[in-house]
Design an enzyme around this catalytic site. Structure first.
Site, PDB file in Angstrom:
ATOM      1  N   ASP A 142       0.826  -1.216   0.000  1.00  0.00           N
ATOM      2  CA  ASP A 142       0.000   0.000   0.000  1.00  0.00           C
ATOM      3  C   ASP A 142       0.860   1.267   0.000  1.00  0.00           C
ATOM      4  OD1 ASP A 142      -2.432   1.316  -0.068  1.00  0.00           O
ATOM      5  OD2 ASP A 142      -2.630   1.373   2.121  1.00  0.00           O
ATOM      6  N   HIS A 163       2.166   3.380  -9.131  1.00  0.00           N
ATOM      7  CA  HIS A 163       2.053   1.953  -9.491  1.00  0.00           C
ATOM      8  C   HIS A 163       3.229   1.550 -10.388  1.00  0.00           C
ATOM      9  CE1 HIS A 163      -1.780   2.121  -7.593  1.00  0.00           C
ATOM     10  NE2 HIS A 163      -2.390   2.798  -8.530  1.00  0.00           N
ATOM     11  N   LEU A 189      10.507 -20.888  -4.425  1.00  0.00           N
ATOM     12  CA  LEU A 189       9.563 -19.987  -3.765  1.00  0.00           C
ATOM     13  C   LEU A 189       8.280 -19.909  -4.591  1.00  0.00           C
ATOM     14  CD1 LEU A 189      10.115 -16.847  -1.837  1.00  0.00           C
ATOM     15  CD2 LEU A 189       8.821 -16.464  -3.901  1.00  0.00           C
TER      16      LEU A 189
END
Ligand code: IPE
Ligand code: IPE
Ligand code: MG
Length: 235
Positions: free
Chosen positions: A15, A32, A126
């Site tokens: 955020d 962004h 991962l």
């Protein structure tokens, strides 16, 4: 850092992109666009430490209510990012997976995501899970719908029988949640799964988040005593 006490699954609420852009008198989309470095650093730090799962809250169900210009910009960015990052994910042994209402995504985004998932499906260092068009209440509604459709009986319902109907059925619950941007809330993210997750909040805005911030969160996690409802002395 205690190398033997690494969280298996770290969930992240990325955020603060909009505020980061506004601070520089730029449009929100600029924030962004600058989020990718933080994603890369997070994945690298996680891989180096031996974290097995990272779930990134990338776009929430509620984020569809943002102005069309911003939503379109994010979707476009998603396509470009997946395209440019896939080789690196392959090289680093990262498997990409997605949770959320994929049907709501533009077709091109869906295609690119599916391509990247297929290309990385053999990797197991991962697992990088993108929560896209995801919200917990949507997920729980879906799970209930599927359970009813499958004819699950009321007396069969418990934690273990619910789990296979959640989008996260293949992942352990998060051990650690990191939220950047200073807000102290979950915003409809993994509500069921985070019953016993440790929370770490930082004021840092997501585009500024780096490896050392991820490591600081893991160190904070290592200082917590998890009890899962038992007393501190019980095993
Ligand atoms: C998080 O950053 C990214 C998404 C929700 C897609 P925001 O866009 O929410 O940034 P702030 O919180 O407005 O600063
Ligand atoms: C949460 O951030 C969603 C993502 C990071 C994708 P928001 O910015 O949407 O959350 P609120 O609106 O501040 O709660
Ligand atoms: Mg926000």
């Amino acid at each position: 850092m205690d190398e033997k006490h690494i969280p298996r699954h770290v969930a992240v609420v990325m955020d603060g992109n909009g505020r980061w852009a506004q601070k520089q008198k730029q449009k929100r989309i600029f924030g962004h666009q600058h989020a990718m470095t933080a994603v890369r650093e997070t994945v690298e730090a996680g891989t180096e430490l031996g974290v097995k799962y990272i779930t990134l809250y990338t776009f929430s169900t509620e984020n569809w209510n943002r102005p069309k210009e911003e939503v379109d910009g994010i979707m476009e960015l998603l396509v470009r990012t997946i395209q440019s990052e896939t080789p690196q994910l392959k090289k680093n042994g990262v498997r990409l997976e997605v949770i959320g209402d994929m049907g709501r995504l533009p077709e091109l985004s869906r295609e690119k995501l599916q391509g990247c998932m297929a290309e990385t499906s053999g990797n197991d260092r991962l697992v990088l899970v993108l929560a896209l068009s995801y919200s917990s209440r949507w997920e729980i509604g879906e799970a209930i719908r599927k359970m009813i459709a499958a004819g699950v009986k009321p007396e069969e319902i418990d934690e273990e029988s619910i789990r296979p109907y959640l989008t996260t059925k293949d992942y352990p619950d998060p051990d650690l949640l990191i939220r950047t941007g200073g807000e102290l809330r979950l915003s409809n993210f993994l509500l069921w799964q985070m019953a016993y997750t440790e929370f770490y909040f930082t004021e840092k805005l997501w585009p500024d988040f780096r490896k050392e911030d991820f490591r600081a969160a893991v160190e904070a996690f290592q200082g917590r005593q998890r009890r899962f409802g038992k007393t501190g002395e019980q095993k």
